[in-house]
Design a protein around this motif. Structure first.
Motif, PDB file in Angstrom:
ATOM      1  N   MET A  72       0.005  -1.456   0.107  1.00 43.65           N
ATOM      2  CA  MET A  72      -0.187   0.152   0.039  1.00 43.65           C
ATOM      3  C   MET A  72       1.140   1.071   0.124  1.00 43.65           C
ATOM      4  O   MET A  72       1.801   1.644   0.844  1.00 43.65           O
ATOM      5  N   ASN A  73       0.974   1.844  -1.086  1.00 47.07           N
ATOM      6  CA  ASN A  73       1.614   3.168  -1.435  1.00 47.07           C
ATOM      7  C   ASN A  73       0.213   4.720  -0.450  1.00 47.07           C
ATOM      8  O   ASN A  73      -0.682   4.644  -0.949  1.00 47.07           O
ATOM      9  N   SER A  74       1.037   5.128   0.237  1.00 44.05           N
ATOM     10  CA  SER A  74       0.209   6.199   1.193  1.00 44.05           C
ATOM     11  C   SER A  74       0.428   7.288   0.285  1.00 44.05           C
ATOM     12  O   SER A  74       0.704   8.727   0.520  1.00 44.05           O
ATOM     13  N   GLY A  75       1.316   7.850  -0.638  1.00 41.75           N
ATOM     14  CA  GLY A  75       1.092   9.045  -0.988  1.00 41.75           C
ATOM     15  C   GLY A  75       3.422   9.460  -0.920  1.00 41.75           C
ATOM     16  O   GLY A  75       3.732  10.267  -0.910  1.00 41.75           O
ATOM     17  N   ARG A  76       4.182   7.916  -0.293  1.00 46.87           N
ATOM     18  CA  ARG A  76       4.930   8.859   0.406  1.00 46.87           C
ATOM     19  C   ARG A  76       5.995   8.055  -0.775  1.00 46.87           C
ATOM     20  O   ARG A  76       5.423   7.889  -1.699  1.00 46.87           O
ATOM     21  N   ALA A  77       7.421   9.734  -0.397  1.00 48.49           N
ATOM     22  CA  ALA A  77       8.506   8.086  -1.632  1.00 48.49           C
ATOM     23  C   ALA A  77       8.722   7.354  -1.731  1.00 48.49           C
ATOM     24  O   ALA A  77       8.288   6.663  -0.593  1.00 48.49           O
ATOM     25  N   PHE A  78       9.728   7.058  -2.507  1.00 50.45           N
ATOM     26  CA  PHE A  78       9.804   5.562  -2.343  1.00 50.45           C
ATOM     27  C   PHE A  78      11.104   5.151  -1.696  1.00 50.45           C
ATOM     28  O   PHE A  78      12.159   6.192  -1.110  1.00 50.45           O
ATOM     29  N   LYS A  79      10.779   3.696  -0.546  1.00 48.10           N
ATOM     30  CA  LYS A  79      11.994   3.966   0.569  1.00 48.10           C
ATOM     31  C   LYS A  79      12.610   2.515   0.121  1.00 48.10           C
ATOM     32  O   LYS A  79      13.286   1.837   1.081  1.00 48.10           O
ATOM     33  N   GLY A  80      12.668   2.058  -0.768  1.00 47.88           N
ATOM     34  CA  GLY A  80      13.105   1.123  -1.152  1.00 47.88           C
ATOM     35  C   GLY A  80      15.113   1.540  -1.450  1.00 47.88           C
ATOM     36  O   GLY A  80      15.278   2.136  -1.755  1.00 47.88           O
ATOM     37  N   ASN A  81      15.159  -0.274  -2.522  1.00 51.95           N
ATOM     38  CA  ASN A  81      17.000  -0.007  -2.869  1.00 51.95           C
ATOM     39  C   ASN A  81      16.960   0.055  -3.538  1.00 51.95           C
ATOM     40  O   ASN A  81      16.498  -0.177  -4.857  1.00 51.95           O
ATOM     41  N   LYS A  82      17.000   1.617  -4.478  1.00 52.64           N
ATOM     42  CA  LYS A  82      17.338   1.955  -5.916  1.00 52.64           C
ATOM     43  C   LYS A  82      18.097   1.525  -6.920  1.00 52.64           C
ATOM     44  O   LYS A  82      17.895   1.935  -7.726  1.00 52.64           O
ATOM     45  N   SER A  83      19.139   0.814  -6.086  1.00 53.37           N
ATOM     46  CA  SER A  83      20.082   0.178  -7.097  1.00 53.37           C
ATOM     47  C   SER A  83      19.714  -0.820  -8.089  1.00 53.37           C
ATOM     48  O   SER A  83      20.298  -1.195  -8.477  1.00 53.37           O
ATOM     49  N   PHE A  84      18.904  -1.373  -7.361  1.00 55.77           N
ATOM     50  CA  PHE A  84      18.214  -2.481  -8.153  1.00 55.77           C
ATOM     51  C   PHE A  84      17.374  -2.197  -9.365  1.00 55.77           C
ATOM     52  O   PHE A  84      16.816  -2.423 -10.278  1.00 55.77           O
ATOM     53  N   LEU A  85      17.294  -1.112  -9.755  1.00 56.16           N
ATOM     54  CA  LEU A  85      16.108   0.114 -10.817  1.00 56.16           C
ATOM     55  C   LEU A  85      16.630   0.103 -11.765  1.00 56.16           C
ATOM     56  O   LEU A  85      17.857   0.362 -11.822  1.00 56.16           O
ATOM     57  N   PRO A  86      15.972  -0.197 -12.830  1.00 57.96           N
ATOM     58  CA  PRO A  86      17.592   0.107 -14.367  1.00 57.96           C
ATOM     59  C   PRO A  86      17.430   1.471 -14.796  1.00 57.96           C
ATOM     60  O   PRO A  86      17.323   2.179 -13.778  1.00 57.96           O
ATOM     61  N   SER A  87      18.837   2.288 -15.118  1.00 61.84           N
ATOM     62  CA  SER A  87      19.026   2.817 -15.522  1.00 61.84           C
ATOM     63  C   SER A  87      20.071   3.512 -16.913  1.00 61.84           C
ATOM     64  O   SER A  87      20.451   2.340 -16.704  1.00 61.84           O
ATOM     65  N   LYS A  88      20.436   4.849 -17.096  1.00 58.11           N
ATOM     66  CA  LYS A  88      20.639   4.507 -18.413  1.00 58.11           C
ATOM     67  C   LYS A  88      21.296   6.381 -18.738  1.00 58.11           C
ATOM     68  O   LYS A  88      20.485   6.901 -17.984  1.00 58.11           O
ATOM     69  N   PRO A  89      21.750   6.635 -19.058  1.00 55.04           N
ATOM     70  CA  PRO A  89      22.593   7.940 -19.631  1.00 55.04           C
ATOM     71  C   PRO A  89      21.914   8.742 -20.721  1.00 55.04           C
ATOM     72  O   PRO A  89      21.261   7.841 -21.695  1.00 55.04           O
ATOM     73  N   CYS A  90      21.616  10.170 -20.151  1.00 56.76           N
ATOM     74  CA  CYS A  90      21.734  10.901 -20.566  1.00 56.76           C
ATOM     75  C   CYS A  90      21.893  11.070 -22.035  1.00 56.76           C
ATOM     76  O   CYS A  90      22.948  11.342 -22.045  1.00 56.76           O
ATOM     77  N   ALA A  91      21.421  11.528 -23.223  1.00 54.76           N
ATOM     78  CA  ALA A  91      21.328  11.737 -24.171  1.00 54.76           C
ATOM     79  C   ALA A  91      22.223  12.382 -24.547  1.00 54.76           C
ATOM     80  O   ALA A  91      23.425  12.780 -25.267  1.00 54.76           O
ATOM     81  N   VAL A  92      22.059  13.852 -23.545  1.00 55.03           N
ATOM     82  CA  VAL A  92      23.267  15.095 -23.950  1.00 55.03           C
ATOM     83  C   VAL A  92      24.226  15.220 -23.159  1.00 55.03           C
ATOM     84  O   VAL A  92      25.293  15.094 -23.600  1.00 55.03           O
ATOM     85  N   CYS A  93      23.848  15.173 -21.920  1.00 57.96           N
ATOM     86  CA  CYS A  93      24.588  15.104 -20.574  1.00 57.96           C
ATOM     87  C   CYS A  93      25.495  13.959 -20.149  1.00 57.96           C
ATOM     88  O   CYS A  93      26.702  13.775 -19.391  1.00 57.96           O
TER      89      CYS A  93
END
Length: 56
Positions: A1-22
């Motif tokens: 249940m998410n009551s509108g609070r920020a993500f409190k999990g471990n963000k290192s497991f989320l996918p990422s990629k570099p910005c095409a400009v910076c």
């Protein structure tokens, strides 16, 4: 249940990629869930810089 609070999990497991400009890493966001493969820019400023460089 998410009551509108920020993500409190471990963000290192989320996918990422570099910005095409910076080149800064962009971490997956729920808002990008449907089009993560098409996301190329970390911000509106980088998206606008891309079009300015193309026109120059």
């Amino acid at each position: 249940m998410n009551s509108g609070r920020a993500f409190k999990g471990n963000k290192s497991f989320l996918p990422s990629k570099p910005c095409a400009v910076c080149g800064r890493p962009m971490v997956w966001r729920r808002a990008w869930a449907k089009n993560w493969d098409e996301v190329r820019y970390c911000s509106e400023a980088c998206r606008k810089r891309k079009t300015a460089e193309r026109g120059a």
